[in-house]
Design a protein around this motif. Sequence first.
Motif, mmCIF file in Angstrom:
data_model
loop_
_atom_site.group_PDB
_atom_site.id
_atom_site.type_symbol
_atom_site.label_atom_id
_atom_site.label_comp_id
_atom_site.label_asym_id
_atom_site.label_seq_id
_atom_site.Cartn_x
_atom_site.Cartn_y
_atom_site.Cartn_z
ATOM 1 N N VAL A 10 0.841 -1.207 0.000
ATOM 2 C CA VAL A 10 0.000 0.000 0.000
ATOM 3 C C VAL A 10 0.873 1.253 0.000
ATOM 4 O O VAL A 10 2.054 1.197 0.358
ATOM 5 C CB VAL A 10 -0.945 0.044 1.235
ATOM 6 C CG1 VAL A 10 -1.911 -1.124 1.201
ATOM 7 C CG2 VAL A 10 -0.137 0.026 2.534
ATOM 8 N N ALA A 11 0.280 2.379 -0.384
ATOM 9 C CA ALA A 11 1.019 3.639 -0.448
ATOM 10 C C ALA A 11 1.252 4.208 0.947
ATOM 11 O O ALA A 11 0.495 3.927 1.886
ATOM 12 C CB ALA A 11 0.247 4.636 -1.298
ATOM 13 N N HIS A 12 2.315 5.003 1.087
ATOM 14 C CA HIS A 12 2.585 5.745 2.319
ATOM 15 C C HIS A 12 2.794 7.215 1.986
ATOM 16 O O HIS A 12 2.893 7.582 0.809
ATOM 17 C CB HIS A 12 3.831 5.192 3.025
ATOM 18 C CG HIS A 12 3.648 3.812 3.566
ATOM 19 N ND1 HIS A 12 2.934 3.547 4.703
ATOM 20 C CD2 HIS A 12 4.074 2.610 3.105
ATOM 21 C CE1 HIS A 12 2.939 2.233 4.932
ATOM 22 N NE2 HIS A 12 3.621 1.638 3.973
ATOM 23 N N ASN A 13 2.846 8.045 3.013
ATOM 24 C CA ASN A 13 3.107 9.481 2.822
ATOM 25 C C ASN A 13 3.867 9.994 4.048
ATOM 26 O O ASN A 13 3.258 10.398 5.045
ATOM 27 C CB ASN A 13 1.781 10.228 2.645
ATOM 28 C CG ASN A 13 1.977 11.679 2.217
ATOM 29 O OD1 ASN A 13 1.246 12.203 1.394
ATOM 30 N ND2 ASN A 13 2.967 12.378 2.771
ATOM 31 N N ILE A 14 5.193 9.958 3.941
ATOM 32 C CA ILE A 14 6.026 10.313 5.084
ATOM 33 C C ILE A 14 6.166 11.832 5.193
ATOM 34 O O ILE A 14 6.335 12.513 4.181
ATOM 35 C CB ILE A 14 7.410 9.661 4.934
ATOM 36 C CG1 ILE A 14 7.249 8.140 4.931
ATOM 37 C CG2 ILE A 14 8.344 10.093 6.054
ATOM 38 C CD1 ILE A 14 8.543 7.413 4.657
ATOM 39 N N GLU A 39 6.449 10.949 10.674
ATOM 40 C CA GLU A 39 5.154 10.271 10.712
ATOM 41 C C GLU A 39 4.727 9.893 9.301
ATOM 42 O O GLU A 39 5.330 10.330 8.331
ATOM 43 C CB GLU A 39 4.073 11.214 11.282
ATOM 44 C CG GLU A 39 4.402 11.830 12.621
ATOM 45 C CD GLU A 39 3.393 12.931 12.979
ATOM 46 O OE1 GLU A 39 2.202 12.626 13.112
ATOM 47 O OE2 GLU A 39 3.810 14.104 13.096
ATOM 48 N N CYS A 40 3.660 9.101 9.217
ATOM 49 C CA CYS A 40 3.012 8.854 7.933
ATOM 50 C C CYS A 40 1.634 9.495 8.021
ATOM 51 O O CYS A 40 0.885 9.240 8.956
ATOM 52 C CB CYS A 40 2.888 7.360 7.649
ATOM 53 S SG CYS A 40 1.893 7.009 6.184
ATOM 54 N N ALA A 41 1.310 10.335 7.048
ATOM 55 C CA ALA A 41 0.032 11.051 7.095
ATOM 56 C C ALA A 41 -1.141 10.085 6.955
ATOM 57 O O ALA A 41 -2.210 10.299 7.506
ATOM 58 C CB ALA A 41 -0.025 12.100 5.985
ATOM 59 N N ILE A 42 -0.920 9.011 6.220
ATOM 60 C CA ILE A 42 -2.010 8.054 5.976
ATOM 61 C C ILE A 42 -2.228 7.174 7.206
ATOM 62 O O ILE A 42 -3.353 7.006 7.662
ATOM 63 C CB ILE A 42 -1.684 7.191 4.734
ATOM 64 C CG1 ILE A 42 -1.557 8.089 3.502
ATOM 65 C CG2 ILE A 42 -2.745 6.109 4.533
ATOM 66 C CD1 ILE A 42 -0.979 7.408 2.278
ATOM 67 N N HIS A 43 -1.110 6.630 7.724
ATOM 68 C CA HIS A 43 -1.193 5.645 8.813
ATOM 69 C C HIS A 43 -0.663 6.244 10.113
ATOM 70 O O HIS A 43 0.561 6.254 10.341
ATOM 71 C CB HIS A 43 -0.361 4.402 8.451
ATOM 72 C CG HIS A 43 -0.722 3.809 7.116
ATOM 73 N ND1 HIS A 43 0.116 3.851 6.027
ATOM 74 C CD2 HIS A 43 -1.850 3.188 6.706
ATOM 75 C CE1 HIS A 43 -0.482 3.253 5.001
ATOM 76 N NE2 HIS A 43 -1.683 2.839 5.376
ATOM 77 N N PRO A 44 -1.551 6.729 10.983
ATOM 78 C CA PRO A 44 -1.077 7.433 12.181
ATOM 79 C C PRO A 44 -0.276 6.554 13.148
ATOM 80 O O PRO A 44 0.400 7.070 14.026
ATOM 81 C CB PRO A 44 -2.374 7.929 12.834
ATOM 82 C CG PRO A 44 -3.473 7.135 12.223
ATOM 83 C CD PRO A 44 -3.008 6.708 10.870
ATOM 84 N N ARG A 45 -0.347 5.235 12.967
ATOM 85 C CA ARG A 45 0.402 4.363 13.873
ATOM 86 C C ARG A 45 1.901 4.402 13.572
ATOM 87 O O ARG A 45 2.709 4.001 14.408
ATOM 88 C CB ARG A 45 -0.132 2.925 13.730
ATOM 89 C CG ARG A 45 0.149 2.048 14.910
ATOM 90 C CD ARG A 45 -0.725 0.800 14.918
ATOM 91 N NE ARG A 45 -2.095 1.110 15.249
ATOM 92 C CZ ARG A 45 -3.138 0.817 14.482
ATOM 93 N NH1 ARG A 45 -2.973 0.198 13.336
ATOM 94 N NH2 ARG A 45 -4.355 1.147 14.852
ATOM 95 N N MET A 46 2.267 4.852 12.404
ATOM 96 C CA MET A 46 3.682 4.845 11.997
ATOM 97 C C MET A 46 4.400 6.045 12.589
ATOM 98 O O MET A 46 4.059 7.185 12.292
ATOM 99 C CB MET A 46 3.792 4.884 10.470
ATOM 100 C CG MET A 46 3.198 3.675 9.801
ATOM 101 S SD MET A 46 3.198 3.775 8.011
ATOM 102 C CE MET A 46 4.935 3.863 7.647
ATOM 103 N N ARG A 47 5.411 5.770 13.437
ATOM 104 C CA ARG A 47 6.162 6.860 14.051
ATOM 105 C C ARG A 47 7.622 6.484 14.140
ATOM 106 O O ARG A 47 7.962 5.359 14.485
ATOM 107 C CB ARG A 47 5.638 7.153 15.457
ATOM 108 C CG ARG A 47 4.285 7.823 15.436
ATOM 109 C CD ARG A 47 3.911 8.352 16.802
ATOM 110 N NE ARG A 47 2.462 8.529 16.842
ATOM 111 C CZ ARG A 47 1.649 7.805 17.592
ATOM 112 N NH1 ARG A 47 2.132 6.873 18.384
ATOM 113 N NH2 ARG A 47 0.361 8.029 17.560
#
Lengths: 341, 108
Positions: free
Chosen positions: B56-60, B93-101
Motif C-alpha cells: 500500500v502507499a505511504h506518505n512520510i 510520521e506517515c500522514a495516511i497511517h497514524p500508527r507509523m512513528r
Amino acid sequence: MTNKRIALALALAAFAGACAPPPQKATYDAKQTETMAAYRRVKEIPFDKANPFSKEKADLGYALFFDPRLGHENSVSCATCHVPALGWGDAFPKSPATLGRTTPRHSPGIANLAWDELYFWDGRVDTLEAQMLAAVAGPSMNTPLPDLEKKLRAIPGYAPLFAKAFPGTAEPITSANVAKAIAVYERTVVSGRAPFDAWIEGDESAISDDAKQGFWLFTGKANCAACHNTWRFTDGSFHDIGLPGEDPGRGRLLTSIAKMKQAFKTPSLRDVSLSAPYFHDGSVGTLLDVINHYEKGGIKRPSLSEDMKAVALSREDKRNLLAFLSTLTSAEPPVRAPRLP
Amino acid sequence: MCRSLAFAAGVGLAFAAVLPVGAGDFRVRQVDRQFSVAELDARVDDTVEFTNDDKVAHNIFSRSIAQPFDLGAQRPGESLRIRLAAPGELKVECAIHPRMRLTIRVAR
Ligand SMILES: [Cu+2]
C-alpha cells in the motif's frame, strides 16, 4: 482407556466415516491461509495506561453513555446517535442535533475503537476521553462541562457509582471522570462474533461459497484490503476515496499535505449491514452503491489515494462481495440500555 | 506470545534496517504499515532512505520545527531520501497511517 474400548471407538469411528457424507475439507494454499490468519479476531482489548480498565468504571460508563440527562434539556444521550442495533451509528445521513441543528457529518459506529490512534472522521482528537468531552460540550449535546457536573451531582444515584469507580477522591463527579468512565466503556464495545469468524476459525459451513469468493475478491482483485484490513476490517488510517463534496476532512488539520485533502478515517466493516447510510456524509444508501463507487474508482484528483483504482466487477463479483460483507454481521443480540441511576 | 514474536521479528528487522549502507547513510523500510525501526541516531548531513516494502502507499512527513518536510505519496517499491539538515529531534510520521512513528536524533 482399555484396549477393548479403544478398539470399539476405532470401529465406531470407521463406521461413522463410512456412512456420513465425507467431511467438508477446505484446501487453501499457503497464501490463502496467511490471508485468512490476518483476519482472525484478537482477544485482548488494549486499554489506555492513563485510564486502565475497571469493572466499576465500565459499568458507570455504560450508564452514562445511555443517559439522556447528559444532553441538552435532558433529551439526548450518546446512544441517541450511536444506536447499538444500528451498528452503533444511526440511520440519518446527518443526525438531528440540539437547537434545531444538524451534525455536519454522518454518525459513525463506535465499536472496536480501542485499537484506533485518532478519533472523528478527520482524526482531530487522539483519545476517546477527549472525543467524549467534545461530543457532550459541542452541538451534538450542548452541555457545557460545568453544567454537566452540576446535573450529575444532582442525581443522587450517581454519587455511589462515581465513588466506587474513582475511589479516594473527595469529589469524584467531574467531567474528566465522566470522560474516563465513558471511554473505558467504549473500549469494551467490540462487535459480536459473526459467521465470518466461524469460517476463519475453521467451520467451512459457516458461510456460503459466494461469500468465500467475495472474501477472495475483497483481499484480491477489488483491493479493498489495502485499507480494510485486520479483524476489524480497517487500517484506522486516512484516505481520500474520491467522493464528491467539499468537506476537507483530515486536510483541515494537515493543511500542507496534498494527500490529506478530503481524506477520512477508514471505518470498520463489522456489522456493516446494520449501519446504512454509508460514508462520512451518509450520502450512499446501500452496500451495492458503495461497491459501484469503488468499481469506478472515485473522482480523479491529486488527493485521491494511490490505492484507489477502478476495477472491473461483474454482476457475480458484486453479488459475491455483498454476500461476503453480510457475513460480517453478528447474530448476537444488540446491547440493551442499562438501568439508570 | 504473538506479541513477543512480533517484537522479536521487529528487532530482527531493526538490526537489518539500521545497519548503515555507506558512511552516514541509513535505510528505513516501511513494512506492514510500520517503520522498520522506531528510533535512529544520526548526524547532520547523513541521509535516510525510506523504502516502501508494503503493498500500500505511504506518505512520510514531519512537523518538527528543525526540519519540516513532506515526501508526498510513495507507491509500493519506491524509495525516497532525506538529508538531515539540522541537529535536534526529528519526529517522522506517515500522514495516511497514524500508527507509523519514527524518531531520528540528529547530532551535530
Ligand atoms: Cu503509511
